[in-house]
Structures are given as structure tokens and as C-alpha cells.
Design a protein around this motif. Structure first.
Motif, short mmCIF file in Angstrom:
data_model
loop_
_atom_site.label_atom_id
_atom_site.label_comp_id
_atom_site.label_asym_id
_atom_site.label_seq_id
_atom_site.Cartn_x
_atom_site.Cartn_y
_atom_site.Cartn_z
N UNK A 1 0.82 -1.21 0.00
CA UNK A 1 0.00 0.00 0.00
C UNK A 1 0.86 1.25 0.00
N UNK A 2 1.98 1.21 0.72
CA UNK A 2 2.87 2.38 0.78
C UNK A 2 3.33 2.77 -0.62
N UNK A 3 3.66 1.78 -1.44
CA UNK A 3 4.11 2.08 -2.81
C UNK A 3 3.00 2.81 -3.57
N UNK A 4 1.76 2.40 -3.38
CA UNK A 4 0.62 3.09 -4.02
C UNK A 4 0.55 4.55 -3.57
N UNK A 5 0.75 4.74 -2.27
CA UNK A 5 0.64 6.10 -1.73
C UNK A 5 1.76 6.99 -2.27
N UNK A 6 2.99 6.48 -2.27
CA UNK A 6 4.11 7.29 -2.78
C UNK A 6 3.81 7.77 -4.20
N UNK A 7 3.36 6.84 -5.03
CA UNK A 7 3.12 7.19 -6.44
C UNK A 7 2.00 8.21 -6.57
N UNK A 8 0.97 8.03 -5.75
CA UNK A 8 -0.18 8.93 -5.80
C UNK A 8 0.24 10.36 -5.40
N UNK A 9 1.01 10.47 -4.35
CA UNK A 9 1.42 11.80 -3.87
C UNK A 9 2.40 12.43 -4.87
N UNK A 10 3.27 11.63 -5.43
CA UNK A 10 4.20 12.10 -6.47
C UNK A 10 3.41 12.75 -7.61
N UNK A 11 2.39 12.04 -8.06
CA UNK A 11 1.55 12.52 -9.16
C UNK A 11 0.88 13.84 -8.76
N UNK A 12 0.40 13.90 -7.52
CA UNK A 12 -0.37 15.09 -7.11
C UNK A 12 0.51 16.32 -6.89
N UNK A 13 1.67 16.15 -6.28
CA UNK A 13 2.47 17.35 -5.96
C UNK A 13 3.36 17.78 -7.13
N UNK A 14 3.50 16.93 -8.10
CA UNK A 14 4.39 17.31 -9.20
C UNK A 14 3.68 17.68 -10.50
N UNK A 15 2.35 17.66 -10.49
CA UNK A 15 1.66 18.15 -11.68
C UNK A 15 1.67 19.68 -11.66
N UNK A 16 1.67 20.25 -12.87
CA UNK A 16 1.76 21.72 -12.92
C UNK A 16 0.37 22.36 -12.90
N UNK A 17 -0.68 21.55 -12.91
CA UNK A 17 -2.03 22.08 -13.09
C UNK A 17 -2.42 23.07 -12.00
N UNK A 18 -1.94 22.85 -10.77
CA UNK A 18 -2.35 23.71 -9.65
C UNK A 18 -1.84 25.13 -9.78
N UNK A 19 -0.75 25.30 -10.54
CA UNK A 19 -0.21 26.65 -10.72
C UNK A 19 -1.14 27.52 -11.57
#
Ligand code: CFM
Length: 586
Positions: free
Chosen positions: A520-538
Motif C-alpha cells: 500500500x505504501x508504494x501506491x501512496x508514494x506514487x499517488x502523492x508524487x503525481x499530485x504534488x508534481x503536476x503543474x495544473x495547480x499553478x
């Protein structure tokens, strides 16, 4: 194998916390800013619930588990939600009937993602939502007859082994005696029927509902079947609700180690498993807040000790497995646990390293429930992210400050409202799981039962700790701290995202998960990576960049010019002469 307790890694401070890449604000000034808008009385109360973690080793007293001030936008839910929705709802072959108006039932209909995968010979009622659909007639003339009829009808159609009935607010107000109705139904139908007086208003939050649910499950279900499971190293996993499949990850991890789970309370669990969970030899508690009552009562009545575990995050999972192995004190189990840990870490570390390279130094804020705001800090830490602020919705002081503060918690009228069961050792079935010599040897090796350090000790010095965060404080926090991600729930999610910050729902997991154990941890790491590194929020402009103060527009004002609206905002009065459509008083 290490417990991750070696010298601080790169990008970490001497205490081992990741260092934020962006400059961080002064927490004391931020706290002042949060509080300054409140009227005096409110400010005084909120000041006890908004703290700066000045000394993690000596957590300050926090004003937790007290009433939310009317007018404050809270994240909290109700007592009925904590009882029906959280603790008992996941039992898949118990038929759950909500005695109340339709809304209470509708909003507890599969919104929590407590998944179940029953055996082919078991029934799954989780997709149903059953209610007495209380109407004006019942509110005036009483709803007991309608409830009795509903129980009979449900029994005729579904033939369950057990029916649980939940009281909602109007039931308590009009005084329907659900317990007598349940007793009569039990005699008439010959199955287990029991009720919960979990009216929404019964406590200050859903936490009261957990306690009521623990009492009811303990009284009406636990201990009805004395047949133990056959496996070796039998444990119950308490406070794990299989959100997004978490319990399945924990189960398969334990199975790999050779540890047998008799019952998971309450995730993907059958009635029958609950009735014989008192035959296990250890209770491991994942969510302390929702189920500590059950763990305590089972220890007194049946002699099963309990330990706190945390299967969220790599280091938590490692520690928890080792602690279970130490308790059973078997070389075979200890060796197997170490093998499994080595395998799991070998698979997880490349994912962790890859994600960490992109997330190191980013910040998170967590405002969830009564345990996840604590546990998930470990997952963020695993990928180099630092939690700058966290808080629970409804936890008690011990969840923040550690279990040693229990004797000093003042019992107020709201807590006294909830029955405290008098429990004694069962004359036939109480069986100490360890001899005093074995316990002494465990203690000599540093093993502790029932210890729970609380969230504050495991947070970085200077971090904000905020209980029952208000909408205003959350907005200010985002404006001042600009965290890279906020973990919270559906009520806040889209408000947070409109401010340009990604929000990870940590109640429902946003249709994602599982996040427990190593897999499950691996799923979470990937999910957070995707969320904090997308540029859409800017691309989102937060409200404070457009308006110095978010205006409270009380009326629909299609013809009001921008300057008029701003004028009105300054004096906090609506331009009534322009009002059209909506009533200015509404
Ligand atoms: Fe325990 Fe929970 Fe939680 Fe909780 Fe909850 Fe939940 Fe939660 Mo939502 S039992 S305290 S009442 S871990 S439903 S599975 S996510 S608030 S942090």
C-alpha cells in the motif's frame, strides 16, 4: 535490518525530519493570524485547540473532544455516523437498520469505502441501506411500531443472523424505546437483534458513536462462540476498517509471516468472526481512537492483552511486525518476520527512492479524523516530505499527548453522557495469555503493552497542531503556508483545490488505495508524487490574490458594480437596495 533509526538521511535535520525546500513561515505569527478574527470568547476557546509544537517531548495540553462553537464550520460528523457508519457498519452479514428519517440512512449508504469480499457461503448486505423512513406521523405518535414492522419485514426477506438497529436524533427526542423493540424481536424471530442509542447529538462528534458501538458489540456479539480458529499466532486486528482494501494488505502481510487473523474489527468481517474474536491471543490496535474501549474491555474480561501497531508506512509496518513477533516469542516466527521484512523492503525501496527524488523537501498538512492525521505523517516522511501542520477532527487528548495523560483528562457532561460499561473477568473464560515471568521477561527487553505516544511527540518542533480545524483557519493556513498537499476529506477537498493546492482525501482515498502495509505504501508514494508534481495547480488563482478579503456576499447582486461590492464588504453589510432574487435575511 534497521528500524530506520540510523543517522539522519540527506535532506533531514538532526532529529530525522525532512527539511522543507521552501522557506517556512513563523508558526507563532501564523497562529496569531488564525485567531485574531474571532470574537473574544471564541478566540479563547480556539486558542486552546490551535497550538505550536514548541517541545515535542512535553506536549502541551490541547483542548480536544470539546463542543464545536456554533457558527464555526467544522469537519466533524455526528454520533450516529461514528456508530453505524464507522465501527459496526462494515460487518457485512449483519443487517443494519437505521431508525430515523431517510437522510440519515441515505448519507450512510456506502460512502466510506469499507470494502468486503465475503466467502461464497456468506452474505453481503453492505450494498443495501435499510431504514424505517420516519415521517411526521412517527415523530408525533411514536415510531416503535414502524420499527418492529421494519425488523420483521427485513427478516422475512433477508433471513440474517443478526440485525442491528441505530437510533437517530428524532428517536431520542421522542423517546422511542428501541431496546425493548429489539428484545421483543429477538424473542419473536430467534435471531440476535440489538439496538444502539447513538442519536447524532449524543456527543460532541462521531467519537461518542465509537464508544457506544464498542459497548454494544462487546455486550451483544463478542463471546457468543467459544470455538477458536486453528491457526498458530492468532491475533485480532482492531481499528482497521478496510478502506480501499487496507485490511486485505495487512492480512496478506501477516499471512506471509505465519500470523493468523481471527477477526478484523471492523473490516471485511462476518458476524461469526466477531462472536469468537475473544479466542485470539493478542489484540493489535491500528486506530486507537475508535476501538481502544473494546481492547480494554476484552483484556479485563478475557485476558487478551493489546498493543498499538501502525501498518501505515514502511517503518511503522516494520516495527509493528517485529513487536508482534516479540510478543509471541517464537524463533520460527521471528525469523520468518525478518525474511518477510527484507523481501518487502527490497521491493519497496526502489519505488521509495524514485519518488523521493521528486518529492524531497515538499510540505504537507493533514486534518483527518482521529488517527490518520498521525499515521500518514510516516508515509510522507518516507518520501522526504515534512508535515508542517496536522490535527484531528474528534480525537481526545491522549491521541495528541499520549496515553499517560488519561488520568488527567477531565470528564465533562458530554462524555458522561456515554455509558461506561462495568466489566469484570469472566469466571470461566478469563485466561491470561502470558505468565507473570513471561511478562517480566518481555518488559526487561523493552516490550510495552498499551503504549501510545500520541501524535505530538512524533511531529517536528515548531509544527502546528490544530484540533477540529475551522474553515477560516484552513483558509489562512493555505494562504500563509502554501503546503504542497493537504490531506483531508470531501467537505474540504474542492475548496482546497480552488485555492490551488491538491487535496488527498484520507477518509475515502479518492477511489484509490490500498495504502496500508508495504504494498500500500508504494501506491501512496506514487499517488502523492503525481499530485504534488503536476503543474495544473499553478494555473489556479487563489481568492486572496484577487480580493484582499474574501467578500461575504449575502445577496444575489447582478447589477452591483465591483466597487460597490467591495465597499459593502468593508462594512460587512450587503447592498440591500440591489438585492434581487434571494432574501437578504436568508
Ligand atoms: Fe479511526 Fe478510521 Fe480514523 Fe475513525 Fe473516521 Fe475513517 Fe478517519 Mo473517516 S475509524 S479515527 S471515525 S482511522 S471514517 S477509517 S478515515 S474520520 S482518521
Amino acid at each position: 535490518m534497521s528500524d530506520h533509526a540510523e543517522a539522519p538521511a540527506d535532506g533531514c535535520d538532526p532529529e530525522g525530519f525532512p527539511i522543507a525546500t521552501a522557506p517556512q513561515p513563523d508558526p507563532v505569527a501564523a497562529r496569531e493570524e488564525f485567531l485574531k478574527i474571532y470574537p473574544d470568547k471564541t478566540r479563547k476557546k480556539r486558542a486552546k485547540q490551535v497550538l505550536v509544537n514548541t517541545d515535542p517531548a512535553k506536549p502541551a495540553e490541547i483542548g480536544a473532544n470539546t463542543r464545536t462553537i456554533p457558527g464555526i464550520m467544522t469537519q466533524r460528523g455526528c454520533t450516529y455516523a461514528g456508530c453505524r457508519g464507522v465501527v459496526i457498519g462494515p460487518m457485512h452479514d449483519v443487517l443494519h437498520i437505521t431508525h430515523g428519517p431517510i437522510g440519515c440512512s441515505f448519507y450512510s449508504w456506502q460512502t466510506r469505502r469499507n470494502l468486503a469480499r465475503p466467502h461464497p457461503d456468506q452474505i453481503n448486505f453492505l450494498q443495501y441501506s435499510m431504514t424505517t423512513d420516519m415521517m411526521e406521523d412517527e415523530v408525533i405518535f411514536g415510531g416503535e411500531k414502524k420499527l418492529a414492522a421494519a425488523i420483521r419485514e427485513a427478516y422475512r426477506i433477508f433471513k440474517p443472523k443478526a440485525i442491528a438497529v441505530y437510533a437517530t436524533c428524532p428517536v431520542g427526542l421522542i423517546g422511542d424505546d428501541i431496546h425493548t423493540v429489539c428484545r421483543l424481536a429477538r424473542e419473536e424471530l430467534g435471531i440476535n437483534v440489538f439496538g444502539f442509542s447513538c442519536e447524532g447529538y449524543k456527543g460532541v462528534s462521531q467519537s461518542a458513536g465509537h464508544h457506544i458501538a464498542n459497548n454494544g458489540v462487546f455486550k451483544h456479539m463478542v463471546g457468543l462462540n467459544d470455538t477458536p480458529d486453528e491457526g498458530e499466532f492468532r491475533i485480532n486486528v482492531f481499528g482497521e476498517y478496510n478502506i480501499g482494501g487496507d485490511a486485505w494488505e495487512i492480512d496478506s502481510l501477516l499471512k506471509k509471516c505465519g500470523i493468523h487473523v481471527t477477526a478484523t474489527l471492523s473490516g471485511d468481517i462476518s458476524y461469526e468472526q466477531v462472536t469468537r474474536c475473544h479466542t485470539a491471543d493478542l489484540n493489535v490496535v491500528q486506530c486507537h481512537r475508535s476501538i481502544n474501549y473494546m481492547a480494554e474491555m476484552m483484556e479485563v474480561k478475557y485476558g487478551i492483552p493489546w498493543i498499538k501497531v501502525n501498518f501505515i508506512g514502511a517503518s511503522g509496518s516494520v516495527k509493528s511486525l517485529r513487536k508482534i513477533a516479540r510478543y509471541f516469542d517464537s524463533k520460527k516466527l521471528t525469523d520468518r518476520v525478518e525474511e518477510v521484512i527484507a523481501q518487502e523492503l527490497a521491493a519497496l525501496r526502489p519505488v521509495q527512492a524514485e519518488v523521493k527524488a521528486r518529492c524531497q523537501g515538499k510540505t504537507a498538512a493533514l486534518f483527518v479524523g482521529g488517527s490518520r492525521a498521525h499515521h500518514y505523517q510516516d508515509l510522507f516522511k518516507d518520501i522526504g516530505m515534512i508535515t508542517v501542520a496536522a490535527g484531528y477532527e474528534f480525537a481526545h487528548r491522549d491521541d495528541y499527548e499520549g496515553r499517560q495523560v488519561l488520568p488527567s483528562i477531565k470528564i465533562d457532561a458530554d462524555s458522561r453522557n456515554i455509558e461506561q460499561l462495568e466489566v469484570e473477568a469472566d469466571p470461566q473464560r478469563f485466561r491470561p495469555r502470558k505468565t507473570p515471568e513471561q511478562d517480566a521477561a518481555l518488559a526487561a527487553g523493552g516490550f510495552t503493552y498499551r503504549d501510545y505516544e500520541g501524535m505530538v511527540r512524533e511531529m517536528k518542533k515548531g509544527a502546528l497542531v490544530i484540533d477540529d480545524i475551522s474553515h477560516h483557519e484552513l483558509e489562512k493556513l493555505i494562504e500563509i503556508y502554501k503546503p504542497d498537499v493537504i490531506a483531508s476529506g470531501i467537505k474540504e477537498k474542492f475548496i482546497i483545490e480552488k485555492m490551488g493546492i491538491p487535496c488527498k482525501q484520507l477518509h475515502s482515498y479518492d477511489y484509490g488505495g490500498p495504502y496500508a502495509a508495504f504494498t500500500g505504501a508504494a501506491n501512496f508514494y506514487r499517488e502523492i508524487d503525481r499530485m504534488v508534481n503536476t503543474k495544473v495547480w499553478k494555473l489556479v488563482t487563489p481568492p486572496w490574490k484577487r480580493d484582499p478579503q474574501v467578500p461575504a456576499r449575502l445577496v444575489y447582486q447582478p447589477k452591483a458594480s465591483r466597487s460597490e461590492a467591495e465597499e459593502a464588504t468593508k462594512t460587512w453589510k450587503a447592498p440591500a437596495q440591489k438585492a434581487e432574487g434571494l432574501n437578504a435575511e436568508s
